[in-house]
Structure formats: C-alpha cells, structure tokens
Motif scaffolding. Structure first.
Motif, short mmCIF file in Angstrom:
data_model
loop_
_atom_site.label_atom_id
_atom_site.label_comp_id
_atom_site.label_asym_id
_atom_site.label_seq_id
_atom_site.Cartn_x
_atom_site.Cartn_y
_atom_site.Cartn_z
N ILE A 118 0.89 -1.17 0.00
CA ILE A 118 0.00 0.00 0.00
C ILE A 118 0.92 1.21 0.00
O ILE A 118 1.77 1.33 0.89
CB ILE A 118 -0.91 0.01 1.24
CG1 ILE A 118 -1.75 -1.27 1.30
CG2 ILE A 118 -1.80 1.26 1.24
CD1 ILE A 118 -2.31 -1.58 2.66
N GLU A 119 0.78 2.05 -1.00
CA GLU A 119 1.62 3.25 -1.10
C GLU A 119 0.77 4.46 -0.75
O GLU A 119 -0.28 4.68 -1.37
CB GLU A 119 2.19 3.39 -2.50
CG GLU A 119 3.03 4.65 -2.67
CD GLU A 119 3.57 4.79 -4.08
OE1 GLU A 119 4.78 4.59 -4.27
OE2 GLU A 119 2.77 5.08 -5.00
N ILE A 120 1.21 5.22 0.22
CA ILE A 120 0.55 6.48 0.58
C ILE A 120 1.53 7.58 0.20
O ILE A 120 2.50 7.84 0.91
CB ILE A 120 0.19 6.51 2.08
CG1 ILE A 120 -0.67 5.29 2.42
CG2 ILE A 120 -0.54 7.81 2.42
CD1 ILE A 120 -0.88 5.06 3.90
N PHE A 121 1.28 8.17 -0.95
CA PHE A 121 2.20 9.16 -1.50
C PHE A 121 1.88 10.53 -0.92
O PHE A 121 0.74 10.80 -0.53
CB PHE A 121 2.10 9.15 -3.03
CG PHE A 121 3.33 9.63 -3.73
CD1 PHE A 121 4.55 8.98 -3.56
CD2 PHE A 121 3.29 10.73 -4.57
CE1 PHE A 121 5.69 9.42 -4.20
CE2 PHE A 121 4.42 11.17 -5.21
CZ PHE A 121 5.63 10.52 -5.02
N HIS A 122 2.87 11.39 -0.86
CA HIS A 122 2.71 12.70 -0.20
C HIS A 122 1.65 13.60 -0.83
O HIS A 122 1.17 14.52 -0.20
CB HIS A 122 4.06 13.43 -0.12
CG HIS A 122 4.61 13.81 -1.45
ND1 HIS A 122 5.50 12.99 -2.13
CD2 HIS A 122 4.40 14.89 -2.24
CE1 HIS A 122 5.82 13.58 -3.27
NE2 HIS A 122 5.16 14.72 -3.36
N ASP A 123 1.25 13.31 -2.07
CA ASP A 123 0.21 14.13 -2.70
C ASP A 123 -1.19 13.66 -2.33
O ASP A 123 -2.19 14.19 -2.84
CB ASP A 123 0.40 14.16 -4.22
CG ASP A 123 0.19 12.81 -4.88
OD1 ASP A 123 -0.10 11.80 -4.19
OD2 ASP A 123 0.34 12.73 -6.11
N GLY A 124 -1.28 12.64 -1.46
CA GLY A 124 -2.57 12.15 -1.00
C GLY A 124 -3.06 10.93 -1.78
O GLY A 124 -4.07 10.33 -1.42
N GLU A 125 -2.36 10.56 -2.82
CA GLU A 125 -2.75 9.41 -3.63
C GLU A 125 -2.41 8.12 -2.89
O GLU A 125 -1.29 7.95 -2.38
CB GLU A 125 -2.00 9.47 -4.96
CG GLU A 125 -2.45 8.47 -5.97
CD GLU A 125 -1.75 8.70 -7.30
OE1 GLU A 125 -0.64 8.15 -7.51
OE2 GLU A 125 -2.30 9.45 -8.12
N ILE A 126 -3.37 7.20 -2.83
CA ILE A 126 -3.16 5.91 -2.18
C ILE A 126 -3.45 4.80 -3.18
O ILE A 126 -4.50 4.78 -3.83
CB ILE A 126 -4.10 5.75 -0.96
CG1 ILE A 126 -3.88 6.89 0.03
CG2 ILE A 126 -3.87 4.39 -0.29
CD1 ILE A 126 -4.92 6.95 1.13
N LYS A 127 -2.48 3.89 -3.31
CA LYS A 127 -2.66 2.76 -4.22
C LYS A 127 -2.26 1.49 -3.49
O LYS A 127 -1.39 1.49 -2.63
CB LYS A 127 -1.82 2.93 -5.48
CG LYS A 127 -2.32 4.05 -6.36
CD LYS A 127 -1.58 4.15 -7.66
CE LYS A 127 -2.19 5.28 -8.50
NZ LYS A 127 -1.37 5.59 -9.65
N VAL A 128 -2.91 0.41 -3.87
CA VAL A 128 -2.59 -0.92 -3.36
C VAL A 128 -2.32 -1.80 -4.56
O VAL A 128 -2.98 -1.68 -5.60
CB VAL A 128 -3.73 -1.46 -2.47
CG1 VAL A 128 -5.05 -1.54 -3.22
CG2 VAL A 128 -3.37 -2.81 -1.87
N GLY A 129 -1.31 -2.67 -4.43
CA GLY A 129 -0.97 -3.53 -5.56
C GLY A 129 -0.25 -4.78 -5.13
O GLY A 129 0.18 -4.93 -3.99
#
Length: 131
Positions: A118-129
């Motif tokens: 799960i990536e929580i990027f500093h721009d607020g985008e969250i992705k799971v892969g």
C-alpha cells in the motif's frame, strides 16, 4: 517525543523495530518486488495488479478479491532512509494511520509474505498492488 516515537506508541503492543541488517533485508525485498520511478514513487503502470483507493474498506476489498488469504503482518517503510522499518499488524496501521503517515512524506505498507504493498504518497494518492 519525536513523530516516530508517537507512531510507535500509537501502534501499541507487538511492534518490532528493525534496524540495520533486518531493515536492509526487508528493504531489499521491497525494492526487488516493485519497480520504482526516479522520484521515489512505485511505477504502477509496470505493476500487473493495482488499484487507486480512498478507504481502508477498498484496500481490504482489493486484497480479498486478489488473494485467497493474506498476511496481516506488514512492514511500514518511510522514504526517509535514516528511519527504521516497523513490523506490526495491518489493522494497527489502519487504526493509527495519522501517526504512521506523519513520520515522513511517503509511506509504504509492505507484506513480503503475501506480496502486496500500500503506497501512501505525499500528494494524497493511495494505491494498493501486488508484485
């Protein structure tokens, strides 16, 4: 008290802090499991199965759809190289997410045994892969 200390306290019991050798082993596994862009974000277009999400329920739904079973034991990795890696339960991360993400700009929640991140990027985008 530092933001890291607050995070560890918020996560509660059964938190393991990994330094040096153990940290490097998890970091190597993580970096070998997912492709990274020069700017530090996972190159999601090169990941076979991923989804942009907004809620914990969407993360759980993705994991339940893609994996028959998955490990709740995860490693929290931050973009700041001087920080340790923390091993804990996924539910605890969700419960203390504000403290977890306050430690550094970008945060990854990685399960080497189940192959998800799960990536929580500093721009607020969250992705799971999946790897």
């Amino acid at each position: 008290m530092s933001l890291l200390d607050e995070c560890i306290e918020a996560l509660g019991e059964d938190v393991h802090i990994l330094y040096k050798g153990n940290r490097e082993q998890i970091l190597n596994d993580f970096e070998n499991s997912f492709p990274f862009a020069d700017w530090g974000q996972i190159e999601w277009k090169k990941v076979s199965s991923y989804e942009q999400v907004d809620t914990f329920d969407e993360i759980r739904s993705f994991l339940n759809q893609k994996l028959n079973e998955y490990s709740d034991i995860v490693y929290v990795i931050w973009d700041e190289g001087t920080l340790p890696i923390i091993q804990t339960a996924l539910d605890k991360v969700f419960e203390a997410i504000d403290d977890v993400t306050a430690v550094s700009f970008d945060t990854w929640i990685f399960s080497p045994s189940s192959g998800y991140v799960i990536e929580i990027f500093h721009d607020g985008e969250i992705k799971v892969g999946l790897k």
